[in-house]
Design a protein around this motif. Structure first.
Motif, PDB file in Angstrom:
ATOM      1  N   LEU A  36       1.189-122.267  17.917  1.00 23.33           N
ATOM      2  CA  LEU A  36       0.251-122.186  16.780  1.00 23.33           C
ATOM      3  C   LEU A  36      -0.550-120.886  16.728  1.00 23.33           C
ATOM      4  CD1 LEU A  36      -1.157-125.839  16.698  1.00 23.33           C
ATOM      5  CD2 LEU A  36       0.617-124.832  15.245  1.00 23.33           C
ATOM      6  N   HIS A  37      -0.350-119.977  17.699  1.00 23.88           N
ATOM      7  CA  HIS A  37      -1.289-118.855  17.788  1.00 23.88           C
ATOM      8  C   HIS A  37      -1.367-118.038  16.492  1.00 23.88           C
ATOM      9  CE1 HIS A  37       2.231-116.301  18.435  1.00 23.88           C
ATOM     10  NE2 HIS A  37       1.449-115.247  18.307  1.00 23.88           N
ATOM     11  N   ASP A  38      -0.256-117.951  15.758  1.00 28.30           N
ATOM     12  CA  ASP A  38      -0.253-117.171  14.506  1.00 28.30           C
ATOM     13  C   ASP A  38      -0.251-118.064  13.256  1.00 28.30           C
ATOM     14  OD1 ASP A  38      -0.456-114.545  15.346  1.00 28.30           O
ATOM     15  OD2 ASP A  38       1.709-114.199  15.446  1.00 28.30           O
ATOM     16  N   CYS A  39      -0.698-119.319  13.390  1.00 26.03           N
ATOM     17  CA  CYS A  39      -0.605-120.226  12.232  1.00 26.03           C
ATOM     18  C   CYS A  39      -1.494-119.775  11.068  1.00 26.03           C
ATOM     19  CB  CYS A  39      -0.877-121.680  12.622  1.00 26.03           C
ATOM     20  SG  CYS A  39      -2.602-122.067  12.993  1.00 26.03           S
ATOM     21  N   GLY A  40      -2.433-118.859  11.329  1.00 18.51           N
ATOM     22  CA  GLY A  40      -3.276-118.352  10.240  1.00 18.51           C
ATOM     23  C   GLY A  40      -2.780-117.049   9.651  1.00 18.51           C
ATOM     24  N   LYS A  41      -1.589-116.640  10.068  1.00 20.79           N
ATOM     25  CA  LYS A  41      -1.098-115.297   9.751  1.00 20.79           C
ATOM     26  C   LYS A  41      -0.752-115.082   8.272  1.00 20.79           C
ATOM     27  CE  LYS A  41       0.341-111.369  11.684  1.00 20.79           C
ATOM     28  NZ  LYS A  41      -0.449-110.507  12.544  1.00 20.79           N
ATOM     29  N   SER A  42      -0.540-116.164   7.526  1.00 22.25           N
ATOM     30  CA  SER A  42      -0.145-115.949   6.124  1.00 22.25           C
ATOM     31  C   SER A  42      -1.342-115.583   5.243  1.00 22.25           C
ATOM     32  CB  SER A  42       0.587-117.176   5.569  1.00 22.25           C
ATOM     33  OG  SER A  42      -0.231-118.304   5.687  1.00 22.25           O
ATOM     34  N   LEU A  74      -8.607-111.216  11.278  1.00 23.96           N
ATOM     35  CA  LEU A  74      -9.213-112.543  11.098  1.00 23.96           C
ATOM     36  C   LEU A  74      -8.240-113.697  11.325  1.00 23.96           C
ATOM     37  CD1 LEU A  74     -11.341-111.702   7.923  1.00 23.96           C
ATOM     38  CD2 LEU A  74     -12.219-112.221  10.208  1.00 23.96           C
ATOM     39  N   HIS A  75      -6.947-113.389  11.571  1.00 27.98           N
ATOM     40  CA  HIS A  75      -6.010-114.515  11.602  1.00 27.98           C
ATOM     41  C   HIS A  75      -6.195-115.438  12.813  1.00 27.98           C
ATOM     42  CE1 HIS A  75      -3.414-111.849  14.075  1.00 27.98           C
ATOM     43  NE2 HIS A  75      -2.821-112.955  14.487  1.00 27.98           N
ATOM     44  N   GLY A  76      -6.880-114.959  13.844  1.00 28.74           N
ATOM     45  CA  GLY A  76      -7.199-115.846  14.963  1.00 28.74           C
ATOM     46  C   GLY A  76      -8.263-116.878  14.570  1.00 28.74           C
ATOM     47  N   TRP A  94      -8.787-116.191  20.116  1.00 29.61           N
ATOM     48  CA  TRP A  94      -8.997-114.870  20.721  1.00 29.61           C
ATOM     49  C   TRP A  94      -7.720-114.076  20.982  1.00 29.61           C
ATOM     50  CZ3 TRP A  94     -13.476-112.882  20.134  1.00 29.61           C
ATOM     51  CH2 TRP A  94     -14.591-113.725  20.037  1.00 29.61           C
ATOM     52  N   HIS A  95      -6.566-114.560  20.522  1.00 27.79           N
ATOM     53  CA  HIS A  95      -5.331-113.897  20.962  1.00 27.79           C
ATOM     54  C   HIS A  95      -5.180-112.472  20.427  1.00 27.79           C
ATOM     55  CE1 HIS A  95      -3.557-114.978  17.010  1.00 27.79           C
ATOM     56  NE2 HIS A  95      -2.720-113.987  17.256  1.00 27.79           N
ATOM     57  N   THR A  96      -5.858-112.139  19.340  1.00 30.94           N
ATOM     58  CA  THR A  96      -5.628-110.821  18.723  1.00 30.94           C
ATOM     59  C   THR A  96      -6.324-109.685  19.469  1.00 30.94           C
ATOM     60  OG1 THR A  96      -5.589-111.986  16.620  1.00 30.94           O
ATOM     61  CG2 THR A  96      -5.595-109.592  16.522  1.00 30.94           C
ATOM     62  N   THR A  97      -7.616-109.883  19.736  1.00 31.54           N
ATOM     63  CA  THR A  97      -8.353-108.822  20.433  1.00 31.54           C
ATOM     64  C   THR A  97      -8.511-109.132  21.918  1.00 31.54           C
ATOM     65  OG1 THR A  97     -10.452-109.944  19.965  1.00 31.54           O
ATOM     66  CG2 THR A  97      -9.744-108.207  18.421  1.00 31.54           C
ATOM     67  N   ALA A 143       1.754-113.262  26.353  1.00 27.19           N
ATOM     68  CA  ALA A 143       3.052-113.727  25.829  1.00 27.19           C
ATOM     69  C   ALA A 143       3.292-113.186  24.419  1.00 27.19           C
ATOM     70  CB  ALA A 143       3.110-115.254  25.827  1.00 27.19           C
ATOM     71  N   ASP A 144       2.214-113.003  23.664  1.00 25.40           N
ATOM     72  CA  ASP A 144       2.308-112.441  22.314  1.00 25.40           C
ATOM     73  C   ASP A 144       2.921-111.027  22.339  1.00 25.40           C
ATOM     74  OD1 ASP A 144       1.916-112.383  19.560  1.00 25.40           O
ATOM     75  OD2 ASP A 144      -0.205-111.847  19.705  1.00 25.40           O
ATOM     76  N   TYR A 145       2.666-110.292  23.403  1.00 30.95           N
ATOM     77  CA  TYR A 145       3.226-108.929  23.537  1.00 30.95           C
ATOM     78  C   TYR A 145       4.658-108.929  24.047  1.00 30.95           C
ATOM     79  CZ  TYR A 145      -1.313-106.585  23.154  1.00 30.95           C
ATOM     80  OH  TYR A 145      -2.503-106.096  22.707  1.00 30.95           O
TER      81      TYR A 145
END
Ligand SMILES: [Fe+2]
Ligand SMILES: [Fe+2]
Length: 196
Positions: free
Chosen positions: A52-58, A86-88, A112-115, A130-132
């Protein structure tokens, strides 16, 4: 985990993200679980956070600005100018309210995964890394990151945050102070600083 239907969750996620972003999410979840085994972290929680880490990405641009306003989050100046950051925040909200996730550790890892941030939990660090390094990624320096990911979380975070900082500088973007704090915190944790 109680009340969580993974198949349903994956279907919903697939309908809301681009195919590429959905595949990335599955990859992050799988990579994060491998790391969880290495570090003795909760594999179920880690899988969900990765998925779900990028579920706000859209939500992009003004849609992201309006979304956070609606939920009462006050963006800082850099987030307002670069609303991709802001997607986090958006993802945390959606995970809680649309995907039924109540666990604060999972929600915080999404947030907090973005920054990154200073003082991340092991779960948060694993998602950040893991995102990287998920198998779909390819950039200079990734092999060292992949090795360090299974050796030392803080050393790996120093590499990841450093790579983001270089990318931001090379592209003339605004550097978010949380990225700097993330790097400094992990570097200090290594006690490897040679300052006189
Ligand atoms: Fe992201
Ligand atoms: Fe991601």
């Amino acid at each position: 985990m109680d009340g969580i239907d993974l198949d349903l969750m994956r279907k919903k996620l697939a309908s809301e993200l681009t195919e590429k972003r959905y595949v990335h999410s599955l990859n992050v979840a799988d990579t994060a679980v491998e790391m969880a085994r290495r570090y003795g972290a909760d594999e179920e929680k880690i899988y969900l956070a990765g998925l779900l880490h990028d579920c706000g990405k859209s939500y992009k641009g003004n849609a992201a600005r309006e979304f956070v306003k609606k939920i009462g989050y006050q963006p800082d100046g850099i987030e307002l100018l670069q609303p991709g950051l802001l997607h986090g925040v958006i993802g945390e909200y959606l995970a809680r309210h649309e995907y039924g996730v109540a666990d604060p550790e999972i929600l915080s890892a999404i947030r907090w995964h973005t920054t990154g941030r200073a003082g991340m939990s092991v779960l948060e660090k694993i998602i950040y890394i893991a995102d990287y390094i998920e198998p779909g990624r390819n950039f200079e320096g990734i092999e060292a990151m992949r090795e360090e990911a299974f050796r030392d979380l803080d050393r790996c975070i120093v590499l990841c945050a450093g790579s983001t900082i270089r990318y931001v500088l090379e592209n003339g973007y605004l550097l978010h102070p949380k990225t700097v704090e993330t790097r400094n915190h992990s570097l200090l944790a290594l006690k490897a600083l040679n300052i006189s």
